[in-house]
Design a protein around this motif. Structure first.
Motif, PDB file in Angstrom:
ATOM      1  N   GLU A  74       0.887  -0.887   0.202  1.00  0.00           N
ATOM      2  CA  GLU A  74       0.212  -0.099   0.194  1.00  0.00           C
ATOM      3  C   GLU A  74       0.959   1.227   0.156  1.00  0.00           C
ATOM      4  N   PHE A  75       1.870   0.458   0.393  1.00  0.00           N
ATOM      5  CA  PHE A  75       2.920   2.133   1.003  1.00  0.00           C
ATOM      6  C   PHE A  75       3.782   2.562   0.025  1.00  0.00           C
ATOM      7  N   GLY A  76       3.710   1.062  -1.323  1.00  0.00           N
ATOM      8  CA  GLY A  76       5.133   1.391  -2.252  1.00  0.00           C
ATOM      9  C   GLY A  76       5.920   0.088  -2.310  1.00  0.00           C
ATOM     10  N   SER A  77       7.377   0.414  -3.325  1.00  0.00           N
ATOM     11  CA  SER A  77       8.475  -0.524  -3.020  1.00  0.00           C
ATOM     12  C   SER A  77       9.125  -0.306  -2.487  1.00  0.00           C
ATOM     13  N   MET A  78      10.461  -1.508  -2.399  1.00  0.00           N
ATOM     14  CA  MET A  78      11.661  -0.962  -1.476  1.00  0.00           C
ATOM     15  C   MET A  78      12.305   0.405  -2.415  1.00  0.00           C
ATOM     16  N   LYS A  79      12.020   0.114  -3.520  1.00  0.00           N
ATOM     17  CA  LYS A  79      12.607   0.935  -4.683  1.00  0.00           C
ATOM     18  C   LYS A  79      12.450   2.538  -4.471  1.00  0.00           C
ATOM     19  N   ASP A  80      10.888   2.583  -4.522  1.00  0.00           N
ATOM     20  CA  ASP A  80      10.142   3.697  -3.695  1.00  0.00           C
ATOM     21  C   ASP A  80      11.087   4.019  -2.882  1.00  0.00           C
ATOM     22  N   TRP A  81      11.196   3.213  -1.448  1.00  0.00           N
ATOM     23  CA  TRP A  81      11.710   3.635  -0.127  1.00  0.00           C
ATOM     24  C   TRP A  81      12.911   4.668  -0.509  1.00  0.00           C
ATOM     25  N   GLU A  82      13.946   3.505  -1.322  1.00  0.00           N
ATOM     26  CA  GLU A  82      15.217   3.944  -1.202  1.00  0.00           C
ATOM     27  C   GLU A  82      15.600   5.169  -2.233  1.00  0.00           C
ATOM     28  N   GLU A  83      14.323   5.698  -2.605  1.00  0.00           N
ATOM     29  CA  GLU A  83      14.551   7.314  -3.706  1.00  0.00           C
ATOM     30  C   GLU A  83      13.705   8.414  -2.176  1.00  0.00           C
ATOM     31  N   LEU A  84      13.463   7.512  -2.110  1.00  0.00           N
ATOM     32  CA  LEU A  84      12.469   8.697  -0.766  1.00  0.00           C
ATOM     33  C   LEU A  84      13.883   8.583   0.337  1.00  0.00           C
ATOM     34  N   LEU A  85      14.774   8.054   0.988  1.00  0.00           N
ATOM     35  CA  LEU A  85      15.763   8.023   1.785  1.00  0.00           C
ATOM     36  C   LEU A  85      16.674   9.418   1.025  1.00  0.00           C
TER      37      LEU A  85
END
Length: 560
Positions: A74-85
């Protein structure tokens, strides 16, 4: 006392489900957060605390983790999280993640294995006990969410402990192999580049041997077992081991959520030479409006109690430990509605509470929407609420014979959903949070209270927070100065002095809508004064030896 980046930080907590939705499914997500990073940068934030985004069946909104190393779809993917960081670091901000290791989800692979047989290698990752001779629970502990803290497992004919929901089985920290798994997981995230952890109920991880019965109160079926699992026998051993094996190898910030912790215990957790944590979240000051029967039993805040509580923590930790400064988070109703006036004097009240907190010694935390002056919500029916604790207490209070009106009054005041309504970005539909149907209703006051309005008004709550954050970065006295309460018994004014080198900071807050007179204590002398902040138009040159305060007025002076 050593200086450190995390002492000089201002932290912003994001509750991802309610922050910003990028794909119209009604649920906030990681791309939504990325789209608002410039907003946080403009506010002056340097550290973001992200509530759980890990894979989870979402029984307790992500605090029931089924896989520590993957992201909830629901929040996205690990790729999204890495982009956030990457985007956070690109803006010279830091990211701390939630660490939830008192329990997992019952859908975690460890527990799925553990419940299959008593011989399973994962069995000892959790806390199991046989039923009593009559088949009843192993002890009389209550879950923190109501009901029993034990759940029967058909496959093995015994019970597992869950201090929260039955879908959140407690981990067995006495098992060295489990601890090593947790440390490996922590390193995995730290090696990805995160800047620290907020640790969920971390003082619950060590339980007293034998798990004795709690003291049963009249008319209650279950007892609080908290004295047998809060600050248990091996907690300091575990935290020092965690520091030795993991934290000492990185330049990170740690804050431990610790219900029931005392200032004396907090010194043991946060003293620099003990190598455990940087700071703790304590709950004393946010329980002051609880009546004798707990959270749902409402009583007004007594200002003297608040002075006593905050001053006790400021003085006790002093130069021995470090304080976290907060009124709001995802588990607390909005402080503006609890402790001040969210109606006529909403703007003055919001600025006054911010002044009181941000001028203290410690690291301040801003919870999403606090900087807009967001308020509690009063949904009409229980069906509009989503919080597991609120839904359970509704049934419990009905069974105790409370009227619907009494129950809803308590829920309007204390439900955790007060903090979880969507972030109010604009006056557009659904407050600009989503173009879909929000997972929980938006507070109807969003057309008046929203970020767009705030950013267009130079006198807004947002710009006042921005100013307080900037002052903290410009004045070491705000970060490192000693604290001393003045006018201790004044019924309406909370005032204190901060001292650092040859400077003093005078903070004056009127907690009510009356017009009390402030009198400067005679032992406070100064040559010059500078008005650093105030929530009303104030003459720089006005005499401060005696003056009348306006409703919810706050002033900060630098005295030389």
């Amino acid at each position: 006392m050593q200086k450190a980046w995390w002492k000089e930080s201002v932290v912003y907590q994001i509750y991802p489900r309610s922050f910003m939705d990028s794909n119209a499914d009604g649920i906030g997500d990681i791309q939504g957060i990325i789209s608002k990073l410039d907003y946080l940068k403009e506010l002056g934030i340097d550290t973001i605390w992200l509530s759980p985004v890990y894979e989870s069946p979402n029984d307790d909104n992500g605090y029931d983790i089924s896989n520590y190393l993957s992201i909830m779809k629901e929040f996205g993917s690990m790729k999204d999280w890495e982009e956030l960081l990457m985007e956070i670091h690109r803006r010279d901000m830091r990211l701390i993640m939630d660490l939830v290791v008192n329990h997992t989800s019952d859908e975690h692979e460890w527990f799925i294995q553990a419940k299959t047989s008593k011989e399973n290698p994962y069995r000892d990752y959790y806390i199991w006990r046989d039923p009593k001779e009559d088949g009843s629970e192993p002890n009389n502990w209550a879950s923190n969410f109501g009901g029993s803290a034990w759940e029967f497992n058909e496959e093995t004919g015994d019970y597992y402990l869950h201090l929260f929901s039955k879908k959140q089985p407690d981990l067995n920290w006495e098992n060295k192999k489990l601890r090593e798994e947790i440390y490996t997981m922590m390193k995995w995230w730290l090696d990805k580049g995160i800047d620290g952890f907020r640790m969920d109920v971390i003082n619950f991880i060590s339980k007293v041997e034998g798990l004795p019965d709690g003291e049963l109160k009249p008319g209650k079926q279950y007892a609080s077992g908290s004295k047998y699992y809060r600050t248990g026998p091996f907690i300091h051993d575990y935290l020092q081991e965690m520091h030795r094996n993991v934290l000492s190898h990185y330049d990170v910030m740690t804050v431990g959520e610790m219900p029931g912790v005392t200032p004396e215990q907090a010194i043991d957790y946060t003293a620099e030479e003990r190598n455990e944590l940087n700071m703790v979240f304590q709950f004393e000051h946010v329980g002051l409006d609880n009546g004798p029967n707990g959270k749902w039993d409402l009583k007004p805040l007594n200002l003297h109690d608040l002075k006593k509580s905050l001053s006790r923590w400021q003085e006790a930790l002093g130069d021995k430990g470090w304080n976290s400064l907060y009124f709001n988070n995802h588990d607390q109703p909005r402080a503006l509605s609890r402790y001040a006036d969210d109606g006529r004097y909403r703007i003055q009240s919001a600025k006054m509470l911010a002044t009181l907190l941000h001028m203290m010694k410690g690291t301040p935390y801003v919870y999403q929407g606090e900087e807009l002056g967001m308020t509690n919500v009063a949904f009409e029916t229980i069906t509009d609420y989503r919080d597991i604790e609120t839904l359970r207490v509704y049934e419990e209070l009905r069974n105790l014979g409370w009227t619907e009106e009494m129950i809803m009054m308590s829920i309007h005041a204390k439900s955790r959903d007060n903090a979880r309504t969507p972030m109010q970005w604009s006056a557009d539909e659904n407050a600009g949070f989503t173009t879909g149907t929000p997972w929980i209703n938006v507070n109807p006051n969003y057309q008046k209270i929203n970020a767009e309005n705030e950013l267009n008004n130079p006198e807004s709550v947002f710009y006042y927070y921005q100013k307080l954050i900037r002052l903290r970065k410009q004045n070491e006295i705000i970060v490192y100065g000693d604290y001393k309460l003045i006018l201790e018994y004044h019924p309406e004014i909370y005032a204190y002095i901060r001292t650092y080198q040859d400077k003093r900071l005078l903070v004056i807050c009127n907690f009510y809508e009356n017009n009390p007179a402030f009198e400067l204590p005679r032992d406070i002398h100064f040559m010059t004064k500078q008005l650093l902040a105030s929530n009303y138009e104030t003459e720089e040159q006005s005499d401060i030896s005696r003056f009348t305060l306006q409703p919810y007025e706050a002033r900060v002076y630098l005295l030389n």
